[in-house]
Design a protein around this motif. Structure first.
Motif, short mmCIF file in Angstrom:
data_model
loop_
_atom_site.label_atom_id
_atom_site.label_comp_id
_atom_site.label_asym_id
_atom_site.label_seq_id
_atom_site.Cartn_x
_atom_site.Cartn_y
_atom_site.Cartn_z
N GLY A 195 -33.69 -10.23 -80.58
CA GLY A 195 -34.90 -11.04 -80.52
C GLY A 195 -34.61 -12.45 -80.04
O GLY A 195 -35.40 -13.04 -79.28
N TYR A 196 -33.45 -12.98 -80.44
CA TYR A 196 -33.03 -14.32 -80.01
C TYR A 196 -32.81 -14.36 -78.50
O TYR A 196 -33.34 -15.25 -77.80
CB TYR A 196 -31.76 -14.69 -80.76
N MET A 197 -32.08 -13.40 -77.96
CA MET A 197 -31.79 -13.38 -76.53
C MET A 197 -33.05 -13.09 -75.71
O MET A 197 -33.26 -13.67 -74.64
CB MET A 197 -30.71 -12.34 -76.22
N LYS A 198 -33.91 -12.21 -76.21
CA LYS A 198 -35.14 -11.89 -75.50
C LYS A 198 -36.05 -13.11 -75.45
O LYS A 198 -36.68 -13.40 -74.43
CB LYS A 198 -35.84 -10.73 -76.19
N ALA A 199 -36.12 -13.85 -76.56
CA ALA A 199 -36.94 -15.06 -76.60
C ALA A 199 -36.40 -16.11 -75.63
O ALA A 199 -37.17 -16.84 -74.99
CB ALA A 199 -37.01 -15.61 -78.02
N LEU A 200 -35.07 -16.20 -75.50
CA LEU A 200 -34.49 -17.12 -74.52
C LEU A 200 -34.91 -16.74 -73.11
O LEU A 200 -35.25 -17.60 -72.30
CB LEU A 200 -32.96 -17.10 -74.62
N ALA A 201 -34.88 -15.44 -72.83
CA ALA A 201 -35.26 -14.99 -71.49
C ALA A 201 -36.71 -15.32 -71.19
O ALA A 201 -37.08 -15.63 -70.05
CB ALA A 201 -35.03 -13.49 -71.36
N GLU A 202 -37.57 -15.29 -72.21
CA GLU A 202 -39.00 -15.56 -72.02
C GLU A 202 -39.35 -17.03 -72.25
O GLU A 202 -40.52 -17.39 -72.25
CB GLU A 202 -39.80 -14.67 -72.98
N ARG A 203 -38.34 -17.86 -72.49
CA ARG A 203 -38.53 -19.29 -72.76
C ARG A 203 -39.37 -19.53 -74.02
O ARG A 203 -40.03 -20.56 -74.16
CB ARG A 203 -39.19 -20.00 -71.59
#
Length: 609
Positions: free
Chosen positions: A349-357
């Motif tokens: 979830g952390y990495m996905k949120a980074l990808a989506e800003r």
């Protein structure tokens, strides 16, 4: 060549046509050979003397640079070798506690050692196999090509099959040396736990990590199993190759794997700095595009973490081998990271949120993986972390900035002062994953200097969705019937709505849970502070009792301390006289208080975990 290709095809070994041409003529670098020595008593003295010397150097007030401090620690641990190399590598992970320059200095630790004599190597192999060495290998290079504190590597050719292999052989004295050093480090934990902010270092967890690392690295069967597992899982990763392990000839102290005739990434990066034209000619000869290689490595690491649930934990340039046609071989699977589902869910979830800003959601997922929460309100921490994330994001948008300022490792650099100010530390799983990205960054910043990490993460998300849809195509007849009836479409719409609602609810629950845990941490911090004061007070009062009794009853002590005709001497003489048994009772009482405080501290740490 035809026979070699047939053997490779039958055993699924590396195609000989993928072996690249040499990048440069390798100069002979013979490994230093030394006799085995056993000196446990001297080892303890050397370790204590080196650590005290290091402490003295670090205490120099003129020393202000984190890089210089890191170099002092690195040089000391490098000289001690063995377990202390592993300890330095663990400390290099703690970019949540130490400045980046300090961690980078420690990450430069290289486990190099002298090799043991060829006669000893031959004897160890024959003991492991229970047969003459000539019956296993038709060729065996007695001089090793590399050596470390745990073992050394020889090149050989199997008699059965004729494959060229790399033979890793463990030092005969490695188990006793490593466990002796771990016991010594464990004995140093008690005084370390009394230092200020010691709870942030999680020394007991560090000792557990150290024992776990040594247990796996001292038994080569773990690495052999990891090689077999990665070879199976990474087979579908584009342009990634893992060497074949020959399990028949692997034992707890010997591992035999396929020899890969490629060019190490470390060799390419060094030549790229000194002779870039030569690297360009070599790329053309072998049909290699370095940007494509960099993306292959990064996308494979994402996939290892989020789809395979285990990853190569040490992807530094010395563990990456370049082949023809943009193919890459990964070696040395002694350091493997494994992820449990609960942690993986938060980190994904952390990495996905980074990808989506979506930085607010990224911070919530990151905090949910933390080892301890701050002793102040969680809202102020979130606000400062959000500023750090936004600073990092602005830099990722500038193509001309160097990669080191906008990598995933750089994001940790922006967060580090905030985490340190709030006395917060991350758990070891998060740190190991961060280290995997950090070691790979050494390569990425040279191959892809303009890389935008959020965009690359989004590229991975698209690929992961395609792979998930491809798996979903293999459906059962009953599922096909549901599709015809339109039920799957309605269920899909309902599921999307429920997922959206669940995500919003989860975000609220995460924030409330973090606030609740933070309030508990305040009470834990208060109790811990009181118990540490009890510990320090008990030790100080005990020393004062012993000193006062000696000063009152032993004239030699008075003379040595020059207590006659001094204010301190008059003060001690005016203290009430007490017998030795009274002092002993007082010391027993203080010891009981010290032990009780230690038990309370241990119980709180266990409860937090």
């Amino acid at each position: 060549m035809y026979r070699a290709r047939m053997r490779a095809s039958r055993l699924k070994l590396l195609d000989p046509d993928l072996a690249p041409t040499r990048l440069r003529e390798r100069l002979p670098q013979p490994v230093e050979i030394a006799e085995l020595t056993a000196e446990p008593e001297r080892r303890r003295r050397v370790v204590l003397k080196s650590l005290l010397s290091m402490w003295g150097k670090l205490s120099n007030p003129a020393l202000t640079s984190p890089a210089e401090r890191g170099a002092i620690v690195r040089n000391t641990l490098d000289e001690l070798g063995g377990v202390f190399i592993k300890l330095g590598q663990l400390l290099a992970l703690r970019n949540d506690l130490f400045p980046t320059e300090f961690c980078l200095a420690l990450s430069d630790l290289h486990d190099r050692a002298t090799a043991f004599p060829p006669g000893v190597a031959k004897r160890c192999l024959e003991e492991a196999y229970g047969r003459p060495l000539d019956s296993v290998f038709s060729e065996f290079e007695s001089v090793p090509v590399a050596a470390a504190s745990i073992g050394q590597c020889h090149i050989a050719r199997l008699r059965k099959g004729g494959q060229l292999v790399a033979v890793k052989l463990q030092r005969p004295d490695a188990p006793s040396m490593f466990w002796r050093d771990i016991a010594l480090f464990g004995s140093l934990l008690k005084p370390l736990s009394l230092l200020p902010s010691s709870e942030l270092f999680n020394w007991e967890d560090a000792l557990w990590e150290l024992k776990d690392i040594v247990t796996e690295e001292l038994d080569y069967r773990y690495e052999a199993a990891a090689l077999a597992m990665f070879r199976k899982k990474l087979r579908k990763h584009r342009n990634i190759y893992v060497p074949q392990v020959f399990s028949e000839w692997c034992t707890p102290n010997v591992i035999v794997l396929e020899y890969i005739p490629g060019v190490f990434m470390s060799e390419l990066l060094h030549t790229k700095e000194t002779d870039p034209e030569k690297v360009l000619r070599w790329q053309q000869e072998n049909h290699i595009e370095l940007e494509e290689v960099g993306r292959t490595l990064l996308q494979s690491l994402y996939r290892q973490m989020f789809e395979e649930h285990l990853f190569h934990g040490d992807l530094h340039p010395g563990n990456i081998v370049l082949l023809r046609n943009n193919q890459v071989c990964l070696i040395d699977f002694g350091s493997v990271g494994r992820l449990d589902i609960d942690f993986l869910d938060s980190f994904h979830g952390y990495m996905k949120a980074l990808a989506e800003r979506d930085f607010e959601n990224a911070i919530l997922n990151m905090l949910s993986t933390s080892a301890n929460l701050p002793n102040v309100g969680i809202d102020s921490l979130q606000a400062e972390l959000l500023n750090a994330f936004r600073t990092w994001h602005r830099k990722t948008l500038v193509a001309d900035l160097p990669h080191r300022e906008k990598s995933v490792q750089a994001l940790g650099d922006y967060m580090q002062p905030v985490l340190q100010r709030y006395r917060m530390s991350m758990n070891w799983s998060f740190l190991r994953m961060n280290r995997a990205f950090g070691t790979l960054d050494i390569t990425i910043q040279k191959l892809l200097p303009t890389l935008d990490h959020p965009s690359e993460m989004k590229r991975y998300q698209k690929g992961a969705q395609k792979r998930a849809r491809k798996k979903a195509r293999d459906v059962r007849p009953s599922t096909l019937a549901l599709i015809r009836n339109g039920m799957i479409l309605r269920q899909h719409e309902e599921m999307n709505l429920s997922i959206t609602n669940a995500t919003n609810m989860r975000r609220v629950q995460q924030l409330e849970a973090l606030r609740f845990k933070s309030s508990l941490t305040k009470m834990e911090f208060l109790v811990l502070s009181m118990m540490r004061l009890v510990q320090i007070g008990a030790v100080a009062l005990g020393l004062a009792v012993v000193w006062a009794w000696l000063a009152q009853h032993v004239p030699q002590v008075q003379d040595a301390m020059r207590l006659h005709e001094s204010r301190l001497g008059n003060f001690i003489q005016n203290l009430p006289q007490f017998a030795w048994w009274e002092g002993l009772l007082l010391l027993l009482f203080l010891g009981k208080a010290l032990l009780s405080a230690s038990r309370v501290i241990t119980r709180i740490h266990e409860t937090v975990r």
